[in-house]
Design a protein around this motif. Sequence first.
Motif, mmCIF file in Angstrom:
data_model
loop_
_atom_site.group_PDB
_atom_site.id
_atom_site.type_symbol
_atom_site.label_atom_id
_atom_site.label_comp_id
_atom_site.label_asym_id
_atom_site.label_seq_id
_atom_site.Cartn_x
_atom_site.Cartn_y
_atom_site.Cartn_z
ATOM 1 N N LEU A 1 0.707 -1.222 0.007
ATOM 2 C CA LEU A 1 0.058 0.104 0.091
ATOM 3 C C LEU A 1 1.104 1.198 0.148
ATOM 4 O O LEU A 1 0.353 2.223 -0.757
ATOM 5 N N ALA A 2 1.817 1.207 0.926
ATOM 6 C CA ALA A 2 2.818 2.325 0.966
ATOM 7 C C ALA A 2 3.529 2.678 -0.607
ATOM 8 O O ALA A 2 3.407 3.940 -0.892
ATOM 9 N N ARG A 3 3.817 1.592 -1.348
ATOM 10 C CA ARG A 3 4.368 1.953 -2.506
ATOM 11 C C ARG A 3 3.208 2.229 -3.437
ATOM 12 O O ARG A 3 3.543 3.069 -4.429
ATOM 13 N N ALA A 4 2.070 1.651 -3.425
ATOM 14 C CA ALA A 4 0.851 2.063 -4.305
ATOM 15 C C ALA A 4 0.604 3.799 -4.259
ATOM 16 O O ALA A 4 0.097 4.378 -5.198
ATOM 17 N N VAL A 5 0.851 4.282 -3.130
ATOM 18 C CA VAL A 5 0.327 5.465 -2.509
ATOM 19 C C VAL A 5 1.515 6.655 -2.459
ATOM 20 O O VAL A 5 1.351 7.792 -2.330
ATOM 21 N N GLY B 1 3.776 6.647 7.826
ATOM 22 C CA GLY B 1 2.571 7.467 7.716
ATOM 23 C C GLY B 1 1.453 6.570 7.091
ATOM 24 O O GLY B 1 0.248 6.783 7.818
ATOM 25 N N VAL B 2 1.639 5.591 6.528
ATOM 26 C CA VAL B 2 0.413 4.642 6.496
ATOM 27 C C VAL B 2 0.225 3.843 7.613
ATOM 28 O O VAL B 2 -1.201 3.601 7.794
ATOM 29 N N GLN B 3 0.859 3.460 8.438
ATOM 30 C CA GLN B 3 0.608 2.758 9.887
ATOM 31 C C GLN B 3 -0.122 3.831 10.628
ATOM 32 O O GLN B 3 -1.181 3.238 11.138
ATOM 33 N N ASN C 1 -8.376 1.159 -4.493
ATOM 34 C CA ASN C 1 -8.271 2.590 -5.243
ATOM 35 C C ASN C 1 -7.327 3.429 -4.366
ATOM 36 O O ASN C 1 -7.721 4.100 -3.346
ATOM 37 N N PRO C 2 -6.037 3.483 -4.712
ATOM 38 C CA PRO C 2 -4.968 4.397 -4.096
ATOM 39 C C PRO C 2 -5.625 5.664 -3.998
ATOM 40 O O PRO C 2 -5.031 6.248 -3.096
#
Length: 434
Positions: A380-384, A390-392, A425-426
């Motif tokens: 998810l971090a790579r996708a966004v 920050g994702v955590q 849906n990033p």
Amino acid sequence: MAYELITFEFQTELHARWAIFFSDMGIPWTYEPAEFTTARGETFTPTFWLPRECFWFHAQETGAEDPSWWEDFAAAVEGPCHPAYPEDDIAPDDEVALDEEWQGRAFMATGPIPEWICVGDSLAEGPWRNHQTCGMETSGDALYQWTLCPQCGLFGAEYGGYADRLPCACPGRQGNLEGASARQLLQAYREARLEGLTTYGGRVSLTVLSPQAGAAEANRLCVRSCRSIGDQLREVGAGACTEEHADVLCEACPGFVCSLCSRRPAASAGIPCWVCQAVPVLNQSRARRLLNDLAAELGRKLKQPLRVIHPVINDAMGIRYRDQVTLELLIRGLAHTEEWLSDPSSFPVPLSQSRLSEDEIGAKDMTGLKREIASRVGPLARAVGERIIGVQIRINHAMGVRSRSEADEEQLRAGLRQVIAWQSNPEEFKHQRA
């Protein structure tokens, strides 16, 4: 690298199992590649030639007497200065005539594949305890065993298996095998004893993976009497041959001959044979280890744990668990993994990373929910385009907690649903962040 299935046939099961041993060790081997004749007129065929090491290895069943040709052959293999010859370097009358390409060292083992039994942490029993001489014979000597240099990995055979006698002369080696080198040999002996074989019509078959495209077809077509069309025409006085590829097309079968020696089959035109250019094959165990090594390399490159990498590879092979894998499927898995290594952007997001059903989410306990969320954070971090920390924080905020350890099962399920939605849906993640 393109792998393909190739099947070899052996006279006995013992021979096939030694082929597995060499394959598992990554040692190129050839089976009964040449027939020799003594001065007495006795013809014989030693079992294996290891072209990279220049070793002959003859394997015979328990209780068999040493063949009458053995001493002459072993002496001839080591050349005219072998200690068995007289001081004036004149070979005995019963010498075996050998071309220079077949010279090196010769070993013979009588008995089954060694079985290494450890007593506690001691390896003192050794793998060769059931053999007639507790090891392999050479010309005029015995007690030799396969060994490895623990530093450079050189494979060889020395008295008692003493690695410090290997010619690489790496510093710091002492006595017999220990540590990783001993475990590697032990594993190869074990695989050789246990790997499945096929018996048909009195012959024993072994299927392995060859990294040389066309090798399987060349092996199938070969009638073991290789000679190029060019050599045949010159032999009958046809003069220079102008036909294209005449010197690599086989006169005896619809295949190719070695571009270097013209006496053995080749995978394709201009490719050396398996003696002139040694290529190791992969048995199933070694192929699986190679796939695991490539998966680990891919994980490091993608910064993903193996629990993410392996399911994708299994899915590419059409299996759920690795114990369902076959050699055919390993070809597919190796090809996909090497493709992803060359182009990491082509690595697919696992289905389990993109969606889960409500039933699957509801069936997970707290440990399973935490693991599922954790496995999705990196992708998810790579996708966004966001840092993992920050994702955590965003996931914890979606669950209404400051720390993952504060969340109960329902909050974790809510967090997992939100992560799945962001993965699908990033842009939603980026919009909510804005």
